[in-house]
Design an enzyme around this catalytic site. Structure first.
Site, PDB file in Angstrom:
ATOM      1  N   SER A 163      28.877  -9.050   7.016  1.00 25.16           N
ATOM      2  CA  SER A 163      28.264  -8.077   6.020  1.00 25.16           C
ATOM      3  C   SER A 163      27.643  -8.516   4.188  1.00 25.16           C
ATOM      4  CB  SER A 163      29.865  -8.183   4.905  1.00 25.16           C
ATOM      5  OG  SER A 163      29.408  -7.206   3.784  1.00 25.16           O
TER       6      SER A 163
ATOM      7  N   ASP B  79      30.939  -0.175   7.750  1.00 21.35           N
ATOM      8  CA  ASP B  79      30.543   0.829   6.278  1.00 21.35           C
ATOM      9  C   ASP B  79      31.415   2.579   6.681  1.00 21.35           C
ATOM     10  OD1 ASP B  79      29.958  -0.946   4.588  1.00 21.35           O
ATOM     11  OD2 ASP B  79      27.623  -1.096   5.671  1.00 21.35           O
TER      12      ASP B  79
ATOM     13  N   GLY C 151      25.039  -8.124  12.939  1.00 28.62           N
ATOM     14  CA  GLY C 151      25.451  -7.052  12.466  1.00 28.62           C
ATOM     15  C   GLY C 151      24.474  -5.962  12.137  1.00 28.62           C
ATOM     16  N   HIS C 152      23.205  -6.140  12.009  1.00 33.36           N
ATOM     17  CA  HIS C 152      22.271  -5.360  11.856  1.00 33.36           C
ATOM     18  C   HIS C 152      21.603  -5.575  13.040  1.00 33.36           C
ATOM     19  CE1 HIS C 152      22.178  -6.953   7.400  1.00 33.36           C
ATOM     20  NE2 HIS C 152      22.532  -4.830   7.436  1.00 33.36           N
TER      21      HIS C 152
ATOM     22  N   LEU D 138      18.776  -9.069   6.532  1.00 33.92           N
ATOM     23  CA  LEU D 138      19.978  -8.979   8.070  1.00 33.92           C
ATOM     24  C   LEU D 138      20.510  -9.877   8.547  1.00 33.92           C
ATOM     25  CD1 LEU D 138      16.482  -7.852   9.791  1.00 33.92           C
ATOM     26  CD2 LEU D 138      17.975  -6.329   8.141  1.00 33.92           C
TER      27      LEU D 138
ATOM     28  N   MET E  50      19.689  -2.784   4.099  1.00 38.36           N
ATOM     29  CA  MET E  50      18.784  -3.439   2.995  1.00 38.36           C
ATOM     30  C   MET E  50      18.863  -4.844   2.718  1.00 38.36           C
ATOM     31  SD  MET E  50      20.574  -1.548  -0.371  1.00 38.36           S
ATOM     32  CE  MET E  50      23.222  -2.744   0.064  1.00 38.36           C
TER      33      MET E  50
HETATM   34  O1  PAF Z   1      24.829   0.176   4.251  1.00 36.49           O
HETATM   35  C1  PAF Z   1      23.383  -0.287   3.808  1.00 36.49           C
HETATM   36  O2  PAF Z   1      23.363  -1.370   4.106  1.00 36.49           O
HETATM   37  C2  PAF Z   1      23.178   0.643   2.909  1.00 36.49           C
HETATM   38  O3  PAF Z   1      24.233   1.489   2.217  1.00 36.49           O
HETATM   39  C3  PAF Z   1      22.085   2.438   3.452  1.00 36.49           C
HETATM   40  C4  PAF Z   1      22.625   2.681   4.513  1.00 36.49           C
HETATM   41  C5  PAF Z   1      21.147   1.095   3.891  1.00 36.49           C
HETATM   42  C6  PAF Z   1      21.679   2.733   2.227  1.00 36.49           C
HETATM   43  O4  PAF Z   1      21.184   2.284   1.367  1.00 36.49           O
END
Ligand code: PAF
Length: 182
Positions: A182, A147, A31-32, A28, A25
């Protein structure tokens, strides 16, 4: 838009390339980027998606205030091994509008723990992930272990619907004080 995204991914697969998709989402952080690097190591082409998904926010949650930092996010992506960025609008992802959108529901797993306190949250996650995976038809999709319940919901969803690709769960990256990023 979804048609262009689907066509581009189809072309790449037709060329024999292995595709990984990293749904996010945006906003960034390290973690991403760790997920991105894992995708890079496992595939020829990495597609990162950025979409603040309205269907996974409850009425009392902060959809409007969720950080939207597309330009800053996009700026560093190529250096981290991302080949394609898919950042659709709400209208593109939900052409009939959010209220009329076809939704997914993962019984039990999506209704317990966090799901019990955020009714509809995992329906929204399952809804958008189903759309993204069916558009990309990638060989693998990577989600963060942070998550944990979400990862289980997505695994269940993908297996039950025989969605394309393998679901990979990548490691949690923590701040120096131990808090998960996060
Ligand atoms: O973890 C996230 O960022 C969101 O829940 C996802 C998996 C991109 C779905 O919108």
């Amino acid at each position: 838009d979804p048609a262009a995204m689907r066509a581009r991914c189809e072309d790449l697969r037709r060329d024999g390339l292995r595709l990984a998709v990293v749904p996010t989402m945006g906003a960034l952080h390290e973690g991403h980027l760790t997920l991105l690097r894992a995708a890079r190591a496992a595939a020829d082409v990495v597609v990162l998606t950025i979409f603040v998904n309205p269907t996974q926010f409850g009425p009392s949650e902060d959809y409007a205030r969720y950080p939207r930092t597309l330009e800053a996010d996009a700026a560093g992506l190529a250096a981290h091994g991302c080949d394609l960025l898919y950042a659709p609008t709400v209208e593109e992802m939900y052409p009939y509008g959010v209220e009329a959108a076809v939704r997914m529901h993962v019984p039990r797993l999506g209704d317990t723990l966090c799901g019990a306190f955020r009714p509809g949250h995992f329906d929204g996650v399952a809804t958008v992930v189903t759309r993204l995976l069916s558009m990309a038809q990638a060989d693998l999709a990577i989600f963060g272990q942070k998550d944990y319940q979400q990862a289980l919901v997505i695994r269940h969803l993908a297996r039950d619907l025989a969605l394309p690709g393998t679901i990979v769960v990548g490691p949690t990256v923590r701040e120096s004080n131990g808090l998960a990023m996060s």
